[in-house]
Scaffold this active site. Sequence first.
Site, PDB file in Angstrom:
ATOM      1  N   CYS A  78       0.837  -1.203   0.000  1.00 30.53           N
ATOM      2  CA  CYS A  78       0.000   0.000   0.000  1.00 30.53           C
ATOM      3  C   CYS A  78       0.874   1.256   0.000  1.00 30.53           C
ATOM      4  O   CYS A  78       1.477   1.588  -1.010  1.00 30.53           O
ATOM      5  CB  CYS A  78      -0.975  -0.036   1.175  1.00 30.53           C
ATOM      6  SG  CYS A  78      -2.344   1.135   1.016  1.00 30.53           S
TER       7      CYS A  78
ATOM      8  N   HIS B 158      -3.525  -5.245  -0.061  1.00 25.38           N
ATOM      9  CA  HIS B 158      -3.084  -5.755   1.244  1.00 25.38           C
ATOM     10  C   HIS B 158      -3.145  -7.287   1.253  1.00 25.38           C
ATOM     11  O   HIS B 158      -4.132  -7.875   1.711  1.00 25.38           O
ATOM     12  CB  HIS B 158      -3.968  -5.195   2.361  1.00 25.38           C
ATOM     13  CG  HIS B 158      -3.719  -3.765   2.670  1.00 25.38           C
ATOM     14  ND1 HIS B 158      -2.839  -3.346   3.648  1.00 25.38           N
ATOM     15  CD2 HIS B 158      -4.233  -2.633   2.122  1.00 25.38           C
ATOM     16  CE1 HIS B 158      -2.825  -2.018   3.692  1.00 25.38           C
ATOM     17  NE2 HIS B 158      -3.661  -1.561   2.776  1.00 25.38           N
TER      18      HIS B 158
ATOM     19  N   GLU C 174      -1.798  -9.352   3.137  1.00 24.54           N
ATOM     20  CA  GLU C 174      -1.784  -9.944   4.478  1.00 24.54           C
ATOM     21  C   GLU C 174      -3.166 -10.395   4.942  1.00 24.54           C
ATOM     22  O   GLU C 174      -3.289 -11.248   5.833  1.00 24.54           O
ATOM     23  CB  GLU C 174      -1.181  -8.971   5.502  1.00 24.54           C
ATOM     24  CG  GLU C 174      -2.010  -7.734   5.817  1.00 24.54           C
ATOM     25  CD  GLU C 174      -1.693  -6.546   4.921  1.00 24.54           C
ATOM     26  OE1 GLU C 174      -1.933  -5.404   5.361  1.00 24.54           O
ATOM     27  OE2 GLU C 174      -1.209  -6.763   3.791  1.00 24.54           O
TER      28      GLU C 174
END
EC number: 6.3.4.2
Length: 536
Positions: free
Chosen positions: A382, A508, A510
Amino acid sequence: MTKFIFVTGGVVSSLGKGITAASLGRLLKDRGLKVTIQKFDPYLNVDPGTMSPYQHGEVFVTDDGAETDLDLGHYERFIDINLNKYSNVTAGKVYSHVLKKERRGDYLGGTVQVIPHITNEIKERLLLAGESTNADVVITEIGGTTGDIESLPFIEAIRQIRSDLGRENVMYVHCTLLPYIKAAGEMKTKPTQHSVKELRGLGIQPDLIVVRTEYELTQDLKDKIALFCDIDKASVIECRDADSLYEIPLQLSKQDMDDIVIKRLELNPKYETQLDEWQYLLDTVNSLDGKITIGLVGKYVSLQDAYLSVVESLKHAGYPFKKDIEVKWIDSSEVTDENVAEILAEVDGILVPGGFGFRASEGKISAIKYARENNVPYFGICLGMQLATVEFARNVIGLDDAHSAELDPNTPHPIIDLLPEQKDIEDLGGTLRLGLYPCHIKEGTLADSIYNETEIEERHRHRYEFNNEYREQLEANGMVFSGTSPDGRLVEMVEIPSNDFFVACQFHPEFLSRPNRPQPIFKAFIEASLNHQQSK
């Protein structure tokens, strides 16, 4: 008929209600039941999207773009399911919706009260969690501690739901603490007794008590808790402190927690207990050999929960290589061009995660420059991607004043600019580009070799995007735009092929990593970091 399980907590906060709920969800899912899970948060913010990471920690984003509590990350990782916007309900969201209805006249001039209007709104969101997923079981964690004034409407709502749906369709699980008094050399049950007494005073009799403890619970202590709390002896479950969170589902399974729940709710599981995959994961975690050091350069490092999913994803990516991941927490406000080499000298890879605001951004840019110039594996997420393009524009192309329009509105070279659809938006909450979006991968790039797919889907949370007016300049100087939106308009991934590993993404990743299925880009980053370590 969907069954509902409510997980409450007493004595103190941070008992591990979320891990208990997630572990139970995993056990039931492995029995072939369709499970969903939700969190009730008693704070008055509509969602955590505008809360400071220092206050709340990470904001976890779901597929459908909900900004939610970090516990939802635990839920998704443990149970291996994707949740939706109904999985996180705040008091602020409930009150806001009720007040909007009142302003519209939906209540026909009636007096709006906590009971029934607030409690009915809470119950509606409970039911929506089940209806939207067609779940066999909905597990709901009630945030806060029993007796807190903020959570009383939620407690009342889950009390009422038993009458609405029938006792056979509702179950209450209460988590408590059994403190060990060192001077006396014994554990004390009194706090648990008082916590259950408080809960019963609010109209809820727990069916199962999960006791958090440092030491093994003797049968005498279990019998005492069962007697004073009026539950079956087998329904007192011990939850010992563990070196790894992944031990908890196995602990609970050994005490037949899933069987107790299945019997109580008259569920029809497809399978007997199947924890081979989970046991293999735990065996892997317990047999890690050696470590890889990752320098995480961010401005919220004093509260590590601000990057919880990033750290968990790094750990997941280390498991296939049997390596423990050691995160070196680096406060970007302390990083300069003069000291960056000293700070990052011992790391095997550098990661700059997401973030907002100007403060400490120059330290991140210094870290990115160090990674690029010294061929240290770099992974940006990001803001970490946005600043990678800014650093490249400044130090490779020579646009000295290049910056992000978010961080420097007066920059003559806005490498990063506001998304066109964001230009006229004034509110901060819920207005970012949020949720799951497709990304087209350019053939022959490192991203292509990482994902092995031409199109992927990843979760996003951003308002600013790469400015395409500078795309040709950066490409001409060696940066590759390896991922874009399907229409080619939005830049999703960049990389520098002349480096061994320099990859950054706008999304993102994750949020989609699982302990048994590491996210591909994290796995590739850890592999590159391991290779870098071995080449030193």
